[in-house]
Design a protein around this motif. Structure first.
Motif, mmCIF file in Angstrom:
data_model
loop_
_atom_site.group_PDB
_atom_site.id
_atom_site.type_symbol
_atom_site.label_atom_id
_atom_site.label_comp_id
_atom_site.label_asym_id
_atom_site.label_seq_id
_atom_site.Cartn_x
_atom_site.Cartn_y
_atom_site.Cartn_z
ATOM 1 N N GLU A 136 0.928 -1.196 -0.049
ATOM 2 C CA GLU A 136 0.097 -0.146 -0.109
ATOM 3 C C GLU A 136 0.652 1.232 -0.007
ATOM 4 O O GLU A 136 1.673 1.526 0.709
ATOM 5 C CB GLU A 136 -0.891 0.013 1.232
ATOM 6 N N ALA A 137 0.619 2.031 -0.951
ATOM 7 C CA ALA A 137 1.196 3.367 -0.874
ATOM 8 C C ALA A 137 1.009 4.158 0.374
ATOM 9 O O ALA A 137 1.997 5.290 0.637
ATOM 10 C CB ALA A 137 1.030 4.205 -2.194
ATOM 11 N N THR A 138 0.106 3.979 1.187
ATOM 12 C CA THR A 138 -0.252 4.719 2.303
ATOM 13 C C THR A 138 0.523 4.022 3.542
ATOM 14 O O THR A 138 0.483 4.946 4.754
ATOM 15 C CB THR A 138 -1.465 5.115 2.591
ATOM 16 N N ALA A 165 0.682 7.430 -6.624
ATOM 17 C CA ALA A 165 -0.483 6.792 -6.245
ATOM 18 C C ALA A 165 -1.649 7.241 -6.046
ATOM 19 O O ALA A 165 -1.554 8.525 -5.531
ATOM 20 C CB ALA A 165 0.052 5.942 -5.050
ATOM 21 N N GLY A 166 -2.641 6.837 -6.589
ATOM 22 C CA GLY A 166 -4.078 7.308 -6.295
ATOM 23 C C GLY A 166 -5.149 6.181 -6.499
ATOM 24 O O GLY A 166 -4.837 5.118 -6.906
ATOM 25 N N SER A 167 -6.304 6.561 -6.326
ATOM 26 C CA SER A 167 -7.447 5.621 -6.163
ATOM 27 C C SER A 167 -8.565 6.076 -7.161
ATOM 28 O O SER A 167 -8.481 7.573 -7.441
ATOM 29 C CB SER A 167 -8.032 5.609 -4.975
ATOM 30 N N ASN A 211 -10.405 9.702 -2.287
ATOM 31 C CA ASN A 211 -8.868 10.206 -2.687
ATOM 32 C C ASN A 211 -8.127 11.078 -1.717
ATOM 33 O O ASN A 211 -7.014 10.919 -1.763
ATOM 34 C CB ASN A 211 -9.398 11.100 -3.849
ATOM 35 N N TRP A 212 -8.693 11.601 -0.703
ATOM 36 C CA TRP A 212 -7.772 12.175 0.513
ATOM 37 C C TRP A 212 -7.071 11.221 1.105
ATOM 38 O O TRP A 212 -5.906 11.477 1.400
ATOM 39 C CB TRP A 212 -8.718 12.926 1.556
ATOM 40 N N ASN A 213 -7.770 9.972 1.451
ATOM 41 C CA ASN A 213 -7.317 8.909 2.136
ATOM 42 C C ASN A 213 -6.118 7.987 1.414
ATOM 43 O O ASN A 213 -5.409 7.289 2.029
ATOM 44 C CB ASN A 213 -8.242 7.994 2.530
ATOM 45 N N VAL A 214 -6.220 8.075 0.238
ATOM 46 C CA VAL A 214 -5.189 7.594 -0.825
ATOM 47 C C VAL A 214 -4.246 8.583 -1.363
ATOM 48 O O VAL A 214 -2.948 8.510 -1.004
ATOM 49 C CB VAL A 214 -5.818 6.675 -1.763
ATOM 50 N N ASP A 215 -4.670 9.273 -2.198
ATOM 51 C CA ASP A 215 -3.599 10.301 -2.989
ATOM 52 C C ASP A 215 -3.178 11.235 -2.163
ATOM 53 O O ASP A 215 -1.828 11.170 -2.276
ATOM 54 C CB ASP A 215 -4.538 11.049 -3.927
#
Length: 257
Positions: free
Chosen positions: A60-62, A83-85, A103-107
């Motif tokens: 995971e990128a996060t 990385a993005g969703s 998108n806040w929680n990934v990007d």
């Protein structure tokens, strides 16, 4: 591209779409490239199909622990935060905070996690961090309000990050590619926009001026230009269309440039 040969790059979201195009371009320039993504099958295809010194990281990128380990182990001179969703496409009044903030929680979170670790390390002087946002920043289309807000936040984040990173001799750039039907995310978005408008996808592509289409290959070479072209040394932000890069002057306002 001689200045990149033999150096190390990490690309988050590197197995598909724009990320894969960036990995291909950096590897083609002689870099040792680490592509991070969740999908092991996509990573395996990337490694099998693309020539060059390419390595894959599944995760995971996060994941902040993964970011720490990768940066400390590989010490990249180039860090591309791509990385993005997928963006939930829904009118704001029907959204919950959970899908608005997807998108806040990934990007945004992924950009934060990797940039933080790059500064804590810190990366070597002369390194470059590239934050990949979107031309959707500045849009007023309510059906992608969460995505628009997240992509705008990435740009604001990159501008703030640049001031702190500069203390360590680390450059920060941000890139805003145009929507394109050439990626899975873009193609899906075009089809949803068309369905909402009651027209076919070709009509949306024509209305939005998406032909010729921006390709992942072109995005990869745009990143190379940002990293190496002397004419762009003084620019922090870039818009990207199929016809090429449009550097933003320092005084340009993000949303209205």
């Amino acid at each position: 591209m001689e200045q990149l040969k033999g150096k190390t790059a990490v690309v988050t979201g590197g197995s598909r779409g724009f990320g894969r195009g960036i990995v291909e371009a950096l590897a083609g320039a002689g870099m040792r490239v680490f592509a991070l993504a969740r999908g092991e099958a996509d990573l395996a295809r990337l490694q099998a199909e693309v020539p060059g010194d390419i390595h894959t990281i599944s995760g995971e990128a996060t994941d902040s622990i993964l970011a720490v380990k990768t940066i400390q182990r590989e010490r990249p001179q180039v860090l591309v935060l791509n990385a993005g969703s997928f963006a939930p496409i829904q009118d704001l009044r029907y959204m919950t905070w959970e899908n608005f903030s997807a998108n806040w929680n990934v990007d945004v979170k992924a950009a934060f996690v990797w940039a933080r670790e790059a500064l804590l390390a810190p990366l070597d002087e002369g390194s470059t961090i590239v934050v990949v946002s979107s031309l959707a920043a500045g849009s007023d289309f309510t059906a992608i309000s969460g995505y628009v807000a997240a992509k705008t936040a990435q740009i604001a984040f990159a501008r703030c990050l640049a001031n702190e990173a500069g203390q360590f001799g680390i450059r920060v750039r941000y890139l805003m590619p145009n929507l394109t039907p050439e990626t899975e995310l873009g193609n899906s978005s075009v089809r949803i926009f068309a369905r909402r408008a009651g027209v076919d996808a070709a009509t949306i592509i024509e209305r939005q001026g998406l032909e010729p289409a921006l390709t992942p290959h072109r995005v990869g070479f745009a990143v190379l230009d940002i990293l190496t072209h002397p004419d762009y040394a003084g620019n922090q932000g870039f818009k990207l269309y199929a016809h090429g890069l449009q550097p933003l002057a320092a005084e340009d306002v993000i949303l209205y440039a």
